[in-house]
Write an enzyme that holds these catalytic residues in place. Structure first.
Site, mmCIF file in Angstrom:
data_model
loop_
_atom_site.group_PDB
_atom_site.id
_atom_site.type_symbol
_atom_site.label_atom_id
_atom_site.label_comp_id
_atom_site.label_asym_id
_atom_site.label_seq_id
_atom_site.Cartn_x
_atom_site.Cartn_y
_atom_site.Cartn_z
ATOM 1 N N LYS A 1 0.810 -1.457 0.144
ATOM 2 C CA LYS A 1 0.398 0.058 -0.086
ATOM 3 C C LYS A 1 0.904 1.192 0.090
ATOM 4 O O LYS A 1 0.831 2.371 -0.559
ATOM 5 C CB LYS A 1 -0.979 -0.127 1.188
ATOM 6 C CG LYS A 1 -2.214 -1.654 1.342
ATOM 7 C CD LYS A 1 -2.573 -1.095 2.604
ATOM 8 C CE LYS A 1 -3.146 -2.690 2.387
ATOM 9 N NZ LYS A 1 -4.228 -3.395 3.492
ATOM 10 N N GLN B 1 -4.046 -1.517 9.652
ATOM 11 C CA GLN B 1 -4.590 -3.022 8.639
ATOM 12 C C GLN B 1 -4.705 -3.952 10.080
ATOM 13 O O GLN B 1 -4.375 -3.837 11.358
ATOM 14 C CB GLN B 1 -2.840 -3.325 8.775
ATOM 15 C CG GLN B 1 -2.598 -4.553 8.086
ATOM 16 C CD GLN B 1 -3.023 -4.731 6.325
ATOM 17 O OE1 GLN B 1 -3.042 -3.601 6.344
ATOM 18 N NE2 GLN B 1 -3.359 -5.693 6.074
ATOM 19 N N ASP C 1 -11.064 3.113 4.902
ATOM 20 C CA ASP C 1 -11.984 1.390 4.098
ATOM 21 C C ASP C 1 -13.025 1.325 4.231
ATOM 22 O O ASP C 1 -13.800 0.395 4.018
ATOM 23 C CB ASP C 1 -11.095 0.708 5.782
ATOM 24 C CG ASP C 1 -9.844 -0.240 5.775
ATOM 25 O OD1 ASP C 1 -9.525 0.176 6.369
ATOM 26 O OD2 ASP C 1 -9.652 -0.327 4.581
HETATM 27 N N1 LIG Z 1 -7.973 -2.487 7.543
HETATM 28 C C1 LIG Z 1 -7.774 -2.882 6.951
HETATM 29 N N2 LIG Z 1 -7.663 -3.431 4.682
HETATM 30 C C2 LIG Z 1 -7.269 -4.063 4.148
HETATM 31 O O1 LIG Z 1 -8.324 -3.549 2.839
HETATM 32 C C3 LIG Z 1 -6.891 -5.526 4.262
HETATM 33 C C4 LIG Z 1 -6.552 -5.529 5.708
HETATM 34 N N3 LIG Z 1 -6.904 -4.364 6.760
HETATM 35 N N4 LIG Z 1 -5.909 -6.601 6.276
HETATM 36 C C5 LIG Z 1 -5.843 -7.611 5.104
HETATM 37 C C6 LIG Z 1 -6.620 -7.816 3.879
HETATM 38 C C7 LIG Z 1 -6.172 -8.169 2.594
HETATM 39 N N5 LIG Z 1 -5.798 -7.317 1.912
HETATM 40 C C8 LIG Z 1 -5.232 -7.779 0.764
HETATM 41 C C9 LIG Z 1 -4.671 -6.501 -0.539
HETATM 42 C C10 LIG Z 1 -3.594 -6.384 -0.959
HETATM 43 C C11 LIG Z 1 -3.981 -8.204 -1.414
HETATM 44 C C12 LIG Z 1 -2.717 -8.250 -2.914
HETATM 45 O O2 LIG Z 1 -2.374 -7.727 -3.552
HETATM 46 N N6 LIG Z 1 -2.352 -9.898 -3.156
HETATM 47 C C13 LIG Z 1 -1.518 -9.799 -4.248
HETATM 48 C C14 LIG Z 1 -0.659 -11.022 -4.417
HETATM 49 C C15 LIG Z 1 -0.164 -10.444 -3.002
HETATM 50 C C16 LIG Z 1 0.839 -11.080 -1.904
HETATM 51 O O3 LIG Z 1 2.126 -11.528 -2.698
HETATM 52 O O4 LIG Z 1 1.034 -11.178 -0.926
HETATM 53 C C17 LIG Z 1 -2.616 -10.680 -5.291
HETATM 54 O O5 LIG Z 1 -3.892 -11.427 -4.586
HETATM 55 O O6 LIG Z 1 -2.474 -10.583 -6.553
HETATM 56 C C18 LIG Z 1 -3.899 -9.181 -1.093
HETATM 57 C C19 LIG Z 1 -4.837 -8.639 0.231
HETATM 58 C C20 LIG Z 1 -6.351 -6.027 2.163
HETATM 59 N N7 LIG Z 1 -7.225 -6.350 3.872
#
Ligand SMILES: Nc1nc(=O)c2c([nH]1)NC[C@@H]1CN(c3ccc(C(=O)N[C@@H](CCC(=O)O)C(=O)O)cc3)C=[N+]21
Length: 297
Positions: free
Chosen positions: A52, A96, A119
């Site tokens: 992020k 987070q 969020d």
């Molecule tokens: N306050 C809060 N807001 C959130 O939005 C929030 C959170 N907490 N806690 C956890 C979850 C999970 N989350 C992700 C964000 C990006 C990928 C992402 O970009 N994943 C990549 C892979 C990344 C890797 O290599 O692990 C993909 O799917 O291509 C995944 C999961 C946001 N979250």
């Protein structure tokens, strides 16, 4: 032949448009600011927060990041949120999740100024979304709507099944699908990992949103021919890879691809959209708080 939606490419397009909006704000003397707080020793959380912050740099958003000791008191975290609420450089705040067990996560979410809640998790913003008076759509559900739009998948009059009822994906996603709005107007069923006869329900769906947090839970025999499958899964499964894990969705990709006409991959599907829509919400927050209009995509 199954179409695999390229979430990375769609996310990059949205981020380019959001960057243009951030540049317009900067021309008007407003630099959007996103404050992120990490209070966890969970590897995945560290990965996501650094993604992020990197996205902020690439988008023209000032990223302000705080790391708190996971053993610190809840009061320490709440005071950090108060500081960001009062900081004029900060337009968006993201704590987070998950926070450590000794911290009341609801109290944390409610401490964030609703105007800075990019969020969309604050009860005021959840209420606005449910009543169709949305300020900020939660990033993952909004990103899913953008994926459906880019793939020209209509939701109007369709049967959708959301598997998972979390506050950050399942519930807001179902609310967006039932609303009288573009990428809404769907007849929507919300299931969860313990729903009886889950396969019977998912087989009725034109669109299946898998967000239960259970690796490869949704298989081809649970799907109807020609459906659309959106995989929100972010499961890390131990594997002999450089990182020591591999990312596995909530959908068994090969098996599901035998039935689905359209499917999203993990990684490279919904994940990048979540990041893109966080940039979108932060620029929107800067616009709302500064009074400088922008034309977001
Ligand atoms: N306050 C809060 N807001 C959130 O939005 C929030 C959170 N907490 N806690 C956890 C979850 C999970 N989350 C992700 C964000 C990006 C990928 C992402 O970009 N994943 C990549 C892979 C990344 C890797 O290599 O692990 C993909 O799917 O291509 C995944 C999961 C946001 N979250």
């Amino acid at each position: 032949m199954t179409t695999i939606i390229d979430g990375k490419e769609i996310a990059d397009r949205i981020r380019a448009d959001v960057s243009d909006c951030a540049a317009h704000l900067a021309d008007e003397g407003v630099t959007p600011g996103l404050a992120t707080v990490l209070m966890s020793d969970d590897g995945a959380s560290e990965t996501y927060v650094s993604m992020k912050q990197r996205a902020c740099e690439e988008t023209g958003i000032e990223g302000i990041h705080r790391v708190l000791d996971p053993e610190a008191s809840a009061e320490t975290l709440l005071r950090q949120i108060d500081d960001f609420n009062d900081d004029p450089r900060v337009h968006g705040i993201l704590v987070q999740m998950p926070v450590p067990d000794h911290v009341d996560s609801q109290a944390v979410l409610e401490r964030v100024d609703p105007m800075k809640d990019v969020d969309g998790f604050h009860p005021e913003n959840v209420g606005r979304l449910v009543t169709g008076n949305t300020r900020y759509k939660p990033c993952t559900p909004h990103g899913i709507q953008k994926l459906l739009e880019a793939a020209d998948i209509e939701t109007e009059g369709k049967d959708a099944v959301v598997v998972g009822r979390s506050d950050i994906v399942g519930k807001p996603m179902a609310n967006l699908l039932v609303q009288k709005a573009p990428r809404g107007n769907a007849t929507t069923t919300v299931c969860h990992s313990r729903t009886d006869d889950l396969a019977e329900k998912t087989r009725t769906a034109d669109i299946v949103i898998a967000a239960a947090g259970v690796p490869e839970m949704i298989t081809g025999d649970m799907l109807s021919e020609g459906c659309t499958v959106i995989d929100v899964g972010v499961n890390r499964v131990d594997a002999e890879t450089e990182k020591g894990y591999e990312l596995v969705g909530d959908v068994a990709f090969e098996s599901a691809s035998e039935k689905a006409d359209v499917i999203t991959p993990v990684p490279g599907g919904v994940g990048p959209m979540t990041i893109a829509m966080l940039m979108y919400n932060t620029v929107k927050a800067a616009s709302l708080q500064s009074g400088v209009d922008v034309e977001l995509p």
